[in-house]
Design a protein around this motif. Structure first.
Motif, PDB file in Angstrom:
ATOM      1  N   GLU A 150      22.924 -20.419 -35.355  1.00 53.90           N
ATOM      2  CA  GLU A 150      22.963 -21.960 -35.178  1.00 53.90           C
ATOM      3  C   GLU A 150      21.642 -22.317 -36.315  1.00 53.90           C
ATOM      4  OE1 GLU A 150      22.322 -25.268 -32.385  1.00 53.90           O
ATOM      5  OE2 GLU A 150      23.759 -23.293 -32.311  1.00 53.90           O
ATOM      6  N   ASP A 151      20.911 -21.434 -36.667  1.00 55.99           N
ATOM      7  CA  ASP A 151      19.702 -21.626 -37.669  1.00 55.99           C
ATOM      8  C   ASP A 151      21.033 -22.195 -39.047  1.00 55.99           C
ATOM      9  OD1 ASP A 151      17.908 -21.199 -36.581  1.00 55.99           O
ATOM     10  OD2 ASP A 151      17.499 -19.166 -37.414  1.00 55.99           O
ATOM     11  N   ALA A 152      22.150 -21.491 -39.588  1.00 49.33           N
ATOM     12  CA  ALA A 152      22.356 -22.073 -40.357  1.00 49.33           C
ATOM     13  C   ALA A 152      23.610 -22.788 -40.337  1.00 49.33           C
ATOM     14  CB  ALA A 152      23.784 -20.709 -40.597  1.00 49.33           C
ATOM     15  N   LYS A 172      22.170 -25.723 -38.674  1.00 51.78           N
ATOM     16  CA  LYS A 172      21.166 -27.276 -38.876  1.00 51.78           C
ATOM     17  C   LYS A 172      20.323 -26.416 -40.392  1.00 51.78           C
ATOM     18  CE  LYS A 172      18.121 -26.218 -34.395  1.00 51.78           C
ATOM     19  NZ  LYS A 172      17.665 -25.751 -33.735  1.00 51.78           N
ATOM     20  N   GLU A 173      20.668 -25.870 -40.719  1.00 50.26           N
ATOM     21  CA  GLU A 173      20.337 -26.191 -42.853  1.00 50.26           C
ATOM     22  C   GLU A 173      21.913 -26.817 -42.946  1.00 50.26           C
ATOM     23  OE1 GLU A 173      17.427 -24.672 -45.403  1.00 50.26           O
ATOM     24  OE2 GLU A 173      17.950 -24.234 -42.694  1.00 50.26           O
ATOM     25  N   ALA A 201      22.101 -16.959 -33.129  1.00 53.51           N
ATOM     26  CA  ALA A 201      20.869 -17.757 -33.294  1.00 53.51           C
ATOM     27  C   ALA A 201      20.708 -17.785 -35.270  1.00 53.51           C
ATOM     28  CB  ALA A 201      19.665 -17.386 -32.668  1.00 53.51           C
ATOM     29  N   ALA A 202      21.764 -16.741 -35.723  1.00 53.59           N
ATOM     30  CA  ALA A 202      21.756 -16.966 -37.252  1.00 53.59           C
ATOM     31  C   ALA A 202      22.156 -18.045 -37.416  1.00 53.59           C
ATOM     32  CB  ALA A 202      21.839 -15.978 -37.699  1.00 53.59           C
ATOM     33  N   ASN A 219      21.016 -29.830 -42.527  1.00 53.80           N
ATOM     34  CA  ASN A 219      19.484 -30.493 -43.120  1.00 53.80           C
ATOM     35  C   ASN A 219      19.696 -30.618 -44.312  1.00 53.80           C
ATOM     36  OD1 ASN A 219      18.406 -30.828 -41.242  1.00 53.80           O
ATOM     37  ND2 ASN A 219      17.551 -28.912 -41.315  1.00 53.80           N
ATOM     38  N   SER A 261      21.323 -11.804 -32.246  1.00 55.29           N
ATOM     39  CA  SER A 261      20.289 -13.041 -32.678  1.00 55.29           C
ATOM     40  C   SER A 261      21.082 -13.697 -33.789  1.00 55.29           C
ATOM     41  CB  SER A 261      19.774 -11.639 -33.904  1.00 55.29           C
ATOM     42  OG  SER A 261      20.964 -10.513 -33.737  1.00 55.29           O
TER      43      SER A 261
END
Lengths: 166, 379, 63
Positions: A54-56, A58-59, A51-52, A62, A48
């Motif tokens: 990875e999300d961060a 991406k964020e 994944a977090a 962005n 997790s």
């Protein structure tokens, strides 16, 4: 085969079964379950966390894309503003110049006109004075010439000569 | 904290086993190369067997008496009632032990009921015909199993506690054992049993693996134990695997055994084949654990025989060439045996997992029968 | 003439030895060809070797 059967000891077999099953149950309860649970939880945590991350990431991408876009926009806006300002400045200068030109022309023209007027007035004045001087001079000249009688008669003769009967 | 725990643990083991005993007995005949060879052969045979006392070493002293260094173990017999006494009363097979009016004698590591004189009668194949009482003694192997069990329990409960205390991060010895536990989970259990059902078998696989591995390693120490090279021990292990396999067997597992061809053939065609096939499949259920028990037993026994024979060569050659040579050889074999100890534990666990995998498999019935069954499992 | 069972056991062991040798050799070749499949090949090799070994031991104890 016979040797194997001969070697087989019921007592050892019994103890092995008892001890092994006991060990299995004890270890299962007190060791394997907690260990496997801890390991699984840790792996879950790592997964997790990844994944977090990875999300961060991406964020972040962005956000940075957004800020890039904003920056671009701001730059363009500034560019446009500057351009506009320059145009206004140019126009203002041009306007001012044109106005000054017109004003100057007008002043010059008025000056010329007044100079012309003055000139005319002066000429007219000079003419008048010249005329009056001429009359005065002529008077004096005539007075001088006509003081003796001979000269008056001569002149009358001359003038009578000049007159031609037509 | 930890060191005091270790020393307490060792102290408990030592004191619970009773005082160290020095027993003396007159030595048998020795001398001559032939005698030495005989002696070594007997010594190896004796070493491979279980024993009623925990002897660490024995030697012949100056007065020609054999001194045994070790401690006796409790003997528990069932012979019309429970009989418990110390194995010191056998004096290493030299004397007859009298318990409650019955006489027992130790002969080739087995207890026989005799008369007061301790006579053992033989049949024509030189096998004793005396009555053998049911022997539930705490023998050397039982002691080693107990020690290993306590050691495993202490190690792994400690490891589990550390996980709890340390937020799921291994500490100390756990750093060494965790990769092994994970290997058993990720490379033995999951590929063979499947993601869905492996966790049910994990405790058994882990216990079997570490139990066998530790006992194999103990077999290589100078303690001189041969637990996993004992047929009764391996039989018990294989029996547990056998029971677990068959009691956790799914419908598909039994269908595969009793109806291996499925719907692929009309019943009259199957009938002829099944007369041969079904008995083979049923036999396979028993052959699988049998191969398991024989493999472990034979590997460990063979390793011990080779090792001890090589060591015995030192006493046969008694020369400056033979000594170092057999020392080097036995050293090399010892190293191989360390590998074998791990490998056999691995193979036992691996094959157990394979059998559990067969027992717990569930077919995807939608797909028909195009899948290939791994027929390796038949032996 | 009766052949001692020990000789039969020995023959079986020779067969098992050749079999295990071939498995090991082929596994080496396979690993050389596909080093990335090392784990799978090793597992399959050990299982196959263990099964042949079982036959060998059965022969020894029968003999």
């Amino acid at each position: 085969m016979e040797k194997l059967i001969n070697e087989f000891s019921i007592g050892l077999f019994f103890w092995q079964i008892v001890l092994f099953v006991l060990l299995l149950l004890l270890l299962r309860k007190f060791a394997w379950k907690p260990i496997l649970r801890a390991v699984n939880e840790r792996e879950q945590g790592i997964r997790s966390a990844l994944a977090a991350a990875e999300d961060a990431k991406k964020e972040m991408q962005n956000v940075s894309a957004d800020s890039e876009r904003l920056l671009q926009q701001a730059r363009a806006e500034r560019e446009a503003l500057l351009k506009e300002a320059r145009e206004i400045k140019d126009k203002m200068i041009a306007d001012a110049r044109a106005q000054a030109q017109a004003e100057g022309d007008k002043i010059v023209r008025q000056a010329q006109e007044s100079i012309e007027g003055e000139k005319k007035a002066a000429i007219a004045d000079i003419k008048n004075q010249v005329a009056s001087f001429s009359v005065e001079i002529a008077e004096k000249v005539l007075q001088a010439q006509l003081e003796n009688k001979d000269r008056q008669l001569k002149l009358v003769d001359q003038l009578v000569d000049d007159i031609k009967l037509r | 904290m930890r060191t005091s725990l270790v020393s307490n643990f060792l102290a408990v083991i030592l004191f619970s086993l009773g005082p160290v005993l020095f027993a003396k007995e007159s030595s048998g005949e020795t001398g001559g190369p032939q005698g030495t060879k005989e002696e070594i052969r007997e010594y190896i045979a004796h070493h491979l067997q279980d024993s009623h006392d925990f002897s660490i070493a024995s030697y012949t002293d100056a007065s020609g008496e054999v001194v045994h260094w070790g401690f006796p173990l409790p003997v528990i017999l069932w012979d019309n009632g429970l009989k418990v006494f110390s194995s010191a009363r056998f004096h290493h097979g030299e004397t007859v032990a009298e318990v409650g009016g019955n006489y027992y004698r130790l002969y080739h590591s087995k207890i026989y009921k005799t008369d007061a004189g301790g006579t053992i009668r033989y049949d024509e194949d030189q096998h004793p015909v005396n009555q053998k009482p049911l022997d539930f003694s705490i023998t050397k192997n039982v002691v080693m199993m107990l020690v290993t069990g306590l050691l495993l329990f202490w190690l792994f409960t400690g490891m589990a506690r550390n996980y709890g205390k340390n937020n799921g991060i291994p500490m100390g010895i756990g750093k060494f054992f965790e990769p092994i536990v994970l290997y058993i989970r990720d490379d033995i259990a999951i590929p063979n049993i499947g993601e869905k059902k492996y966790s049910r078998y994990m405790p058994l696989l882990l216990t079997v693996f570490f139990f066998i591995w530790f006992l194999n390693m103990f077999g290589l120490t100078p303690l001189g134990v041969n637990v996993t090279g004992n047929i009764a021990v391996t039989t018990a292990l294989a029996l547990i695997v056998f029971l677990v396999t068959n009691f956790t067997g799914t419908r598909d597992y039994w269908k595969h055994i009793l109806d291996p061809l499925g719907d692929g053939m009309p019943w009259f065609g199957k009938l002829i084949i099944y007369i041969i096939l079904v008995p083979i499949e049923i036999l396979g259920i028993f052959i699988k654990p049998f191969a398991l028990l024989i493999r472990l037993y034979a590997n460990m026994t063979a390793g011990h025989v080779v090792l001890m024979s090589l060591i015995g060569l030192i006493f046969i050659f008694k020369s400056w060439v033979g000594g170092p040579l057999s020392f080097g050889l036995s050293f090399a074999i010892s190293l191989i045996e360390v590998l074998v100890a791990l490998l056999q534990a691995y193979i036992f666990t691996m094959l157990s997992a394979l059998y559990f995998g067969f027992a717990s498999e569930e077919h995807d019935h939608g797909h028909g029968h195009e899948h290939e069954e791994p027929e390796l499992a038949n032996l | 003439m009766e052949i001692p069972s020990v000789i039969g056991a020995g023959l079986a062991v020779i067969g098992a030895g050749i079999g295990i040798g071939m498995i090991g050799g082929r596994a080496m070749e396979a690993i050389a060809r596909q080093p990335e499949a090392y784990g799978k090949i090793q597992t399959a090799m050990l299982i196959a070797a263990a099964l042949i070994e079982g036959i060998g031991f059965a022969a020894i104890f029968a003999g």
